[in-house]
Design a protein around this motif. Structure first.
Motif, PDB file in Angstrom:
ATOM      1  N   GLN A 301       0.856  -1.173   0.000  1.00 47.22           N
ATOM      2  CA  GLN A 301       0.000   0.000   0.000  1.00 47.22           C
ATOM      3  C   GLN A 301       0.898   1.230   0.000  1.00 47.22           C
ATOM      4  O   GLN A 301       1.439   1.618   1.042  1.00 47.22           O
ATOM      5  N   PRO A 302       1.120   1.827  -1.185  1.00 47.86           N
ATOM      6  CA  PRO A 302       2.028   2.978  -1.305  1.00 47.86           C
ATOM      7  C   PRO A 302       1.613   4.124  -0.387  1.00 47.86           C
ATOM      8  O   PRO A 302       0.440   4.257  -0.016  1.00 47.86           O
ATOM      9  N   GLU A 303       2.583   4.950  -0.037  1.00 48.59           N
ATOM     10  CA  GLU A 303       2.320   6.068   0.866  1.00 48.59           C
ATOM     11  C   GLU A 303       1.296   7.043   0.290  1.00 48.59           C
ATOM     12  O   GLU A 303       0.559   7.684   1.030  1.00 48.59           O
ATOM     13  N   ASN A 304       1.258   7.165  -1.035  1.00 48.13           N
ATOM     14  CA  ASN A 304       0.314   8.098  -1.651  1.00 48.13           C
ATOM     15  C   ASN A 304      -1.064   7.493  -1.845  1.00 48.13           C
ATOM     16  O   ASN A 304      -1.928   8.059  -2.520  1.00 48.13           O
ATOM     17  N   GLY A 305      -1.304   6.321  -1.259  1.00 50.00           N
ATOM     18  CA  GLY A 305      -2.613   5.699  -1.298  1.00 50.00           C
ATOM     19  C   GLY A 305      -2.738   4.627  -2.363  1.00 50.00           C
ATOM     20  O   GLY A 305      -1.857   4.436  -3.194  1.00 50.00           O
ATOM     21  N   GLY A 306      -3.848   3.936  -2.326  1.00 53.02           N
ATOM     22  CA  GLY A 306      -4.088   2.884  -3.298  1.00 53.02           C
ATOM     23  C   GLY A 306      -3.474   1.556  -2.883  1.00 53.02           C
ATOM     24  O   GLY A 306      -3.097   1.349  -1.721  1.00 53.02           O
ATOM     25  N   PHE A 307      -3.354   0.683  -3.860  1.00 58.34           N
ATOM     26  CA  PHE A 307      -2.857  -0.667  -3.606  1.00 58.34           C
ATOM     27  C   PHE A 307      -2.050  -1.113  -4.818  1.00 58.34           C
ATOM     28  O   PHE A 307      -2.409  -0.814  -5.960  1.00 58.34           O
ATOM     29  N   ARG A 308      -0.951  -1.809  -4.568  1.00 57.26           N
ATOM     30  CA  ARG A 308      -0.104  -2.280  -5.662  1.00 57.26           C
ATOM     31  C   ARG A 308       0.230  -3.757  -5.454  1.00 57.26           C
ATOM     32  O   ARG A 308       0.597  -4.181  -4.356  1.00 57.26           O
ATOM     33  N   ILE A 309       0.078  -4.511  -6.518  1.00 62.86           N
ATOM     34  CA  ILE A 309       0.497  -5.911  -6.509  1.00 62.86           C
ATOM     35  C   ILE A 309       1.555  -6.090  -7.588  1.00 62.86           C
ATOM     36  O   ILE A 309       1.401  -5.598  -8.714  1.00 62.86           O
ATOM     37  N   THR A 310       2.655  -6.737  -7.226  1.00 60.59           N
ATOM     38  CA  THR A 310       3.766  -6.951  -8.159  1.00 60.59           C
ATOM     39  C   THR A 310       4.086  -8.432  -8.230  1.00 60.59           C
ATOM     40  O   THR A 310       4.351  -9.067  -7.220  1.00 60.59           O
ATOM     41  N   MET A 311       4.048  -8.959  -9.430  1.00 58.94           N
ATOM     42  CA  MET A 311       4.404 -10.359  -9.662  1.00 58.94           C
ATOM     43  C   MET A 311       5.739 -10.402 -10.394  1.00 58.94           C
ATOM     44  O   MET A 311       5.914  -9.715 -11.403  1.00 58.94           O
ATOM     45  N   SER A 312       6.659 -11.186  -9.883  1.00 57.69           N
ATOM     46  CA  SER A 312       7.934 -11.361 -10.581  1.00 57.69           C
ATOM     47  C   SER A 312       7.972 -12.739 -11.211  1.00 57.69           C
ATOM     48  O   SER A 312       7.355 -13.684 -10.708  1.00 57.69           O
ATOM     49  N   ILE A 313       8.661 -12.848 -12.353  1.00 56.94           N
ATOM     50  CA  ILE A 313       8.887 -14.148 -12.975  1.00 56.94           C
ATOM     51  C   ILE A 313      10.336 -14.204 -13.448  1.00 56.94           C
ATOM     52  O   ILE A 313      10.954 -13.181 -13.733  1.00 56.94           O
ATOM     53  N   GLU A 314      10.855 -15.394 -13.495  1.00 59.39           N
ATOM     54  CA  GLU A 314      12.232 -15.610 -13.932  1.00 59.39           C
ATOM     55  C   GLU A 314      12.272 -15.797 -15.447  1.00 59.39           C
ATOM     56  O   GLU A 314      11.438 -16.523 -16.008  1.00 59.39           O
ATOM     57  N   ILE A 315      13.214 -15.135 -16.115  1.00 58.32           N
ATOM     58  CA  ILE A 315      13.387 -15.319 -17.557  1.00 58.32           C
ATOM     59  C   ILE A 315      14.112 -16.642 -17.770  1.00 58.32           C
ATOM     60  O   ILE A 315      15.247 -16.825 -17.321  1.00 58.32           O
ATOM     61  N   ARG A 316      13.448 -17.552 -18.432  1.00 55.86           N
ATOM     62  CA  ARG A 316      14.003 -18.893 -18.646  1.00 55.86           C
ATOM     63  C   ARG A 316      14.096 -19.184 -20.137  1.00 55.86           C
ATOM     64  O   ARG A 316      13.177 -18.892 -20.892  1.00 55.86           O
ATOM     65  N   LYS A 317      15.185 -19.799 -20.529  1.00 59.83           N
ATOM     66  CA  LYS A 317      15.378 -20.183 -21.929  1.00 59.83           C
ATOM     67  C   LYS A 317      15.476 -21.704 -22.020  1.00 59.83           C
ATOM     68  O   LYS A 317      15.893 -22.367 -21.057  1.00 59.83           O
ATOM     69  N   PRO A 318      15.113 -22.294 -23.166  1.00 60.15           N
ATOM     70  CA  PRO A 318      15.252 -23.748 -23.329  1.00 60.15           C
ATOM     71  C   PRO A 318      16.708 -24.161 -23.148  1.00 60.15           C
ATOM     72  O   PRO A 318      17.613 -23.507 -23.659  1.00 60.15           O
ATOM     73  N   VAL A 319      16.927 -25.222 -22.410  1.00 59.77           N
ATOM     74  CA  VAL A 319      18.306 -25.641 -22.120  1.00 59.77           C
ATOM     75  C   VAL A 319      19.031 -26.127 -23.361  1.00 59.77           C
ATOM     76  O   VAL A 319      20.256 -26.071 -23.445  1.00 59.77           O
TER      77      VAL A 319
END
Length: 358
Positions: A301-319
């Protein structure tokens, strides 16, 4: 000593396995965590399966990551209280609850599919007056809402069981396609959608369906709570081999009473909370999709109000450095418009007339 005793008392009140971390070391565990062979003095970074960078950078909010406990990957939420982090692990009972939901959904999906097929044949033959068509649209919208709930109930268990079907995709291009596809529906949302994506393609192995549904759920959650006429901001950034997708609204934020169980809301008691939270399976799908892609989910919940959701994903390449053909998948929406399905709780009934859904 007194502070440690207080933390232990807090942990012992928790039913799921839980432990505390300070300065990178586990300082206290409850009985559930002890049974999982988690012990005091262990370095937390040694247990992290995903979220090494995200946990190291944690500066508030609620983070969901995963741990590797003796070869078993387990999800965990992290809450920071002053300089102590409280880790709460997924419980085996959670999986049993999800399995029961999935079995119930399986029994109901075929009857619902039959009803929707009958409606598709029947509705175009009804009188073309405005009142009848309005009733048809209302019924179609309710059917789409039911289909979405049943799909989430069945797939939450399937995803948590590790089902993953990756293909090499341009992640930036896939996200742009999703967001551009929502522009024709913008008027129905009552909010403006503003997005800032990385320029140029970023190829990675992703499960397209899971990524799409995670993004749709992130957006629908924001739209439910954002004031009418406000702007939902979507941003994609990169840091090394990680991509970070954030969705921020300027609504009232999450009720403090619900934050502690934000990642397991399917345990909520029906009828006593804000109906906009639903069963909470959407959040479950988001964090499971992130985990399967080697990432995490952060609620802030940022100081300036509202709501934030952050999803991270790993960059994966074919082996083997070879391109993979798209995996043959069963369409989770039953070949119906994914957007109309995922936003059935938000869009007005006018979007669900016979001409719009066929």
């Amino acid at each position: 000593m007194k502070e440690k005793k207080t933390i232990l008392q807090i942990l012992d009140l928790m039913i799921p396995p839980a432990f505390s971390v300070r300065g990178g070391l586990i300082t206290a565990v409850n009985s559930g965590a002890a049974q999982r062979m988690i012990s005091e003095g262990t370095q937390i970074q040694a247990l992290l399966q995903t979220g090494h960078a995200e946990y190291a950078a944690l500066d508030g909010g609620k983070l969901f990551l995963s741990l590797n406990l003796m070869g078993e990957v387990t999800g965990a939420s992290v809450n920071r209280i002053d300089d102590v982090d409280i880790f709460i692990l997924e419980d085996a009972e959670d999986q049993k609850a999800l399995q029961a939901m999935a079995l119930a959904a399986q029994e109901l999906r075929q009857p619902l599919a039959n009803v929707m097929s009958a409606a598709d044949r029947m509705f175009p033959r009804l009188p073309d007056d405005s009142d009848t068509q309005d009733q048809v649209s209302q019924m179609n919208r309710r059917l789409f809402q039911m289909l979405r709930v049943l799909g989430n109930m069945s797939d939450a268990f399937l995803w948590a069981s590790g089902a993953f079907h990756p293909e090499l995709r341009d992640v930036q291009g896939a996200l742009a396609e999703i967001l551009e596809g929502l522009e024709p529906l913008a008027d129905g949302f009552g909010t403006q959608l503003e997005y800032d994506l990385i320029s140029g393609p970023i190829f990675s192995l992703i499960d397209t369906d899971k990524m799409e549904r995670a993004v749709y759920n992130m957006l629908s959650n924001a739209m439910k709570f954002a004031p009418s006429g406000s702007t939902i901001k979507v941003k994609l950034t990169r840091n090394g081999n990680k991509l970070y997708l954030s969705v921020q609204d300027n609504g009232s934020g999450m009720d403090p009473a619900l934050r502690s169980t934000a990642f397991s809301r399917y345990l909520r008691s029906p009828g006593i909370e804000d109906s906009r939270y639903g069963l909470g399976l959407g959040m479950l799908l988001i964090r499971t999709a992130a985990t399967l892609h080697g990432g995490t989910v952060l609620l802030e919940q940022p100081e300036n109000g509202g709501f934030r959701i952050t999803m991270s994903i790993e960059i994966r390449k074919p082996v083997d450095n070879t391109l993979r053909s798209p995996t043959l998948r069963v369409d989770y929406a039953g070949e119906r418009d994914h957007r109309l399905l995922e936003f059935a709780d938000i869009l007005p009934a006018s979007f669900y007339g016979p001409d719009e859904i066929n």
